[in-house]
Write an enzyme that holds these catalytic residues in place. Structure first.
Site, PDB file in Angstrom:
ATOM      1  N   CYS A  32      47.488  46.775  43.304  1.00 49.28           N
ATOM      2  CA  CYS A  32      47.407  45.911  42.017  1.00 49.28           C
ATOM      3  C   CYS A  32      47.854  47.013  41.659  1.00 49.28           C
ATOM      4  O   CYS A  32      48.940  47.663  42.126  1.00 49.28           O
ATOM      5  CB  CYS A  32      45.207  46.475  41.847  1.00 49.28           C
ATOM      6  SG  CYS A  32      44.573  48.035  42.614  1.00 49.28           S
TER       7      CYS A  32
ATOM      8  N   ASN B  96      45.378  50.855  43.232  1.00 49.89           N
ATOM      9  CA  ASN B  96      44.741  51.333  43.713  1.00 49.89           C
ATOM     10  C   ASN B  96      43.378  51.782  44.268  1.00 49.89           C
ATOM     11  O   ASN B  96      43.491  52.144  45.310  1.00 49.89           O
ATOM     12  CB  ASN B  96      45.549  51.848  45.658  1.00 49.89           C
ATOM     13  CG  ASN B  96      45.093  51.871  46.524  1.00 49.89           C
ATOM     14  OD1 ASN B  96      45.778  52.488  47.181  1.00 49.89           O
ATOM     15  ND2 ASN B  96      44.244  50.952  46.947  1.00 49.89           N
TER      16      ASN B  96
ATOM     17  N   CYS C  58      40.605  50.773  41.991  1.00 48.08           N
ATOM     18  CA  CYS C  58      39.245  49.791  41.379  1.00 48.08           C
ATOM     19  C   CYS C  58      39.512  48.614  41.884  1.00 48.08           C
ATOM     20  O   CYS C  58      38.619  48.159  42.751  1.00 48.08           O
ATOM     21  CB  CYS C  58      39.533  49.364  39.153  1.00 48.08           C
ATOM     22  SG  CYS C  58      39.598  50.940  38.552  1.00 48.08           S
ATOM     23  N   ARG C  59      40.773  47.454  41.655  1.00 47.35           N
ATOM     24  CA  ARG C  59      40.474  46.196  41.602  1.00 47.35           C
ATOM     25  C   ARG C  59      40.864  45.800  43.628  1.00 47.35           C
ATOM     26  O   ARG C  59      39.900  44.627  44.293  1.00 47.35           O
ATOM     27  CB  ARG C  59      41.496  45.012  41.049  1.00 47.35           C
ATOM     28  CG  ARG C  59      41.369  44.872  40.032  1.00 47.35           C
ATOM     29  CD  ARG C  59      42.208  44.416  39.191  1.00 47.35           C
ATOM     30  NE  ARG C  59      43.341  45.440  38.724  1.00 47.35           N
ATOM     31  CZ  ARG C  59      44.056  45.243  37.825  1.00 47.35           C
ATOM     32  NH1 ARG C  59      44.651  44.253  37.609  1.00 47.35           N
ATOM     33  NH2 ARG C  59      45.210  46.050  37.748  1.00 47.35           N
ATOM     34  N   SER C  60      41.930  46.754  44.404  1.00 46.66           N
ATOM     35  CA  SER C  60      42.996  46.296  45.311  1.00 46.66           C
ATOM     36  C   SER C  60      41.791  47.087  46.740  1.00 46.66           C
ATOM     37  O   SER C  60      41.581  46.279  47.624  1.00 46.66           O
ATOM     38  CB  SER C  60      44.175  46.672  45.442  1.00 46.66           C
ATOM     39  OG  SER C  60      44.512  47.686  45.506  1.00 46.66           O
TER      40      SER C  60
ATOM     41  N   ASP D 246      42.051  43.679  34.960  1.00 48.73           N
ATOM     42  CA  ASP D 246      42.042  45.307  35.324  1.00 48.73           C
ATOM     43  C   ASP D 246      40.967  45.241  34.472  1.00 48.73           C
ATOM     44  O   ASP D 246      40.793  45.533  33.173  1.00 48.73           O
ATOM     45  CB  ASP D 246      43.486  45.784  34.423  1.00 48.73           C
ATOM     46  CG  ASP D 246      43.107  47.054  35.103  1.00 48.73           C
ATOM     47  OD1 ASP D 246      42.524  48.053  35.458  1.00 48.73           O
ATOM     48  OD2 ASP D 246      44.563  47.479  34.054  1.00 48.73           O
TER      49      ASP D 246
HETATM   50  P1  4NP Z   1      43.521  49.301  39.484  1.00 48.77           P
HETATM   51  O1  4NP Z   1      42.983  50.289  37.917  1.00 48.77           O
HETATM   52  O2  4NP Z   1      45.164  48.406  39.179  1.00 48.77           O
HETATM   53  O3  4NP Z   1      42.219  47.950  39.494  1.00 48.77           O
HETATM   54  O4  4NP Z   1      42.505  50.155  40.795  1.00 48.77           O
HETATM   55  C1  4NP Z   1      43.671  50.470  37.370  1.00 48.77           C
HETATM   56  C2  4NP Z   1      43.387  51.928  38.012  1.00 48.77           C
HETATM   57  C3  4NP Z   1      44.197  53.371  36.883  1.00 48.77           C
HETATM   58  C4  4NP Z   1      44.805  52.863  36.475  1.00 48.77           C
HETATM   59  C5  4NP Z   1      45.421  51.569  35.678  1.00 48.77           C
HETATM   60  C6  4NP Z   1      44.224  50.577  36.578  1.00 48.77           C
HETATM   61  N1  4NP Z   1      45.498  53.929  35.555  1.00 48.77           N
HETATM   62  O5  4NP Z   1      46.732  53.880  34.229  1.00 48.77           O
HETATM   63  O6  4NP Z   1      45.476  55.370  35.509  1.00 48.77           O
END
Ligand code: 4NP
Length: 156
Positions: free
Chosen positions: A9, A12, A14-16, A124
């Site tokens: 993602c 790394n 939240c989702r993955s 996201d």
């Molecule tokens: P992820 O979520 O891609 O599912 O881990 C996010 C985590 C952090 C950010 C964006 C999405 N960020 O912009 O910091």
């Protein structure tokens, strides 16, 4: 021979990590030997544990992900993993752009593995409300179950 899967993602956190935990649990449940990891295309959270909202939703569903630490995807991953599975279309585009020549990894979107949901993203949840993480969990478990079934057919 066991298969290997890397979920990717953006952060790394939240989702993955949730997809990783969901696939590990599903592989154990159906007796599939798998190597599973996750990474982000971005570098903001390197070395950090998953977002507390992801840790909480995993906990509510009986899985501990608090030990995971964020890392960035690297070109070597394309030679190490059989499957690199993106959570959204931007992640997929970034992975396609960095894919080295001669890479063995097959690239896909997680939802490509769910009949009727091909081409769809796992949204996201980072800037959303806490309840979004329950929707994220449902989507990654659905995707992980479908992917596990496919790998079980291929690898036994
Ligand atoms: P992820 O979520 O891609 O599912 O881990 C996010 C985590 C952090 C950010 C964006 C999405 N960020 O912009 O910091």
């Amino acid at each position: 021979m066991s298969a290997s899967v890397l979920f990717v993602c953006l952060g790394n956190i939240c989702r993955s990590p949730l997809a990783e935990a969901a696939l590990v649990a599903e592989a154990e449940r159906i007796g599939l030997d798998l190597e599973v990891d996750s990474a982000g295309t971005g570098d903001w959270h390197l070395g950090y544990p998953p977002d507390p909202r992801s840790v909480a939703v995993a906990q509510r569903n009986g899985v501990d992900i608090s030990h995971l630490r964020a890392r960035q995807v690297r070109p070597e991953d394309f030679h190490v993993f059989d499957q690199i599975v993106a959570l959204d279309l931007q992640n997929l585009a970034n992975l396609e752009a960095m894919r080295p020549a001669g890479a063995k990894a097959e690239l896909s979107l997680l939802m490509d593995h769910v009949p009727g949901r091909e081409g769809q993203a796992v949204a996201d949840p980072y800037y959303g409300e806490d309840s979004l993480f329950d929707a994220t969990w449902r989507e990654v478990t659905e995707g992980a179950a479908a992917l596990a079934r496919r790998l079980k057919e291929q690898h036994g």
